[in-house]
Write an enzyme that holds these catalytic residues in place. Sequence first.
Site, short mmCIF file in Angstrom:
data_model
loop_
_atom_site.label_atom_id
_atom_site.label_comp_id
_atom_site.label_asym_id
_atom_site.label_seq_id
_atom_site.Cartn_x
_atom_site.Cartn_y
_atom_site.Cartn_z
N HIS A 6 0.83 -1.20 0.00
CA HIS A 6 0.00 0.00 0.00
C HIS A 6 0.86 1.26 0.00
CE1 HIS A 6 -2.77 2.87 2.29
NE2 HIS A 6 -3.41 2.64 1.16
N ARG A 7 0.79 2.03 -1.09
CA ARG A 7 1.63 3.21 -1.29
C ARG A 7 3.12 2.84 -1.23
NH1 ARG A 7 -1.61 7.24 2.95
NH2 ARG A 7 -3.69 6.49 2.37
N GLU A 33 0.41 -0.72 -4.81
CA GLU A 33 -0.64 0.27 -5.01
C GLU A 33 -0.06 1.65 -4.81
OE1 GLU A 33 -3.71 3.13 -3.41
OE2 GLU A 33 -1.91 2.32 -2.44
N ASP A 35 -1.00 6.22 -5.69
CA ASP A 35 -2.01 7.22 -6.01
C ASP A 35 -1.47 8.26 -6.98
OD1 ASP A 35 -3.85 6.41 -3.61
OD2 ASP A 35 -1.88 6.78 -2.73
N HIS A 48 -0.58 10.80 -2.28
CA HIS A 48 -1.92 10.43 -1.83
C HIS A 48 -2.84 11.63 -1.67
CE1 HIS A 48 -5.08 9.56 1.16
NE2 HIS A 48 -5.17 8.42 0.51
N GLU A 108 -4.32 4.21 -8.42
CA GLU A 108 -5.55 4.89 -7.97
C GLU A 108 -5.56 6.31 -8.51
OE1 GLU A 108 -7.91 6.53 -4.04
OE2 GLU A 108 -6.44 4.92 -3.78
N LYS A 110 -6.78 9.84 -8.24
CA LYS A 110 -7.31 10.64 -7.14
C LYS A 110 -8.05 11.86 -7.67
CE LYS A 110 -6.41 9.93 -3.32
NZ LYS A 110 -7.08 9.13 -2.26
N ASP A 228 0.40 -1.74 4.66
CA ASP A 228 1.57 -0.88 4.76
C ASP A 228 2.83 -1.69 5.07
OD1 ASP A 228 -0.13 1.32 4.43
OD2 ASP A 228 -0.39 1.58 6.60
#
Length: 245
Positions: A6-7, A33, A35, A48, A108, A110, A228
């Site tokens: 995640h990120r 993943e 953003d 993000h 993603e 945004k 994370d």
Amino acid sequence: MKIYAHRGCSGSYPENTIAAFKAAARLPIHGVEFDVHMTKDGELVVIHDESIDRTSNGRGFVKDLMLGELKYYDFGAWFSNSFRGEKIPTLREALYVFKDTHHHINIELKSDVFPYEGMEWKVLEMLKEYRLEGRVVISSFNHEMIQLVKERAPHIETAILFMEVMVAPQDYASVVGADALHAFFPTALRKMGKEVIASGKQLRVFTVNEEFYANILQAVGVHAIFTDYPQEMYNYFNRTSFSNN
């Protein structure tokens, strides 16, 4: 159950930075993943928040800043002095980290707060250039944009993001043109989670950092989690699998 960073490896590195992505790229996990926002001069950058206030030493909204201005700021020192000097990555720079790896890439968009007109076109063109169209899923809380992506590139996997409990979300996803649903953790344990899994659509859940909850989600049949701490979660499931054999 598949694991997505995640990120990037955001529990151990400053989120959405090249350092976090390189760490994720070294792991035998399923995916990563991150953003994407768009700058004042139409460049795609990986961050993000709508503003740079939380994760840099600068201030302002991404949409109001030029790429050159954004590159001036430090995006690592807020996390640790060890990462002082990390810069905001462009989408091109992030994709370059993973272009030769096995990882599935969740991008993603945004655009749910500020509408970034033309963002989806820029992303699709870049994916084609890097020959990554078969290795991505494009997700967003802006379901109108997901619908546009699916109309313009039906061969690319799409996913809707949502935080709330929904009625028959798998049917709604089909109307939008989404192949998968990315749900906030608690909602996946409700009736709707079981319905999505039974429908055959992918159900991926964010953000899962505790082994206890990861076990519960695996038991109900969730296809993947965003965490994370991908290294720790990967090690945990490998130990669990080994001890059960």
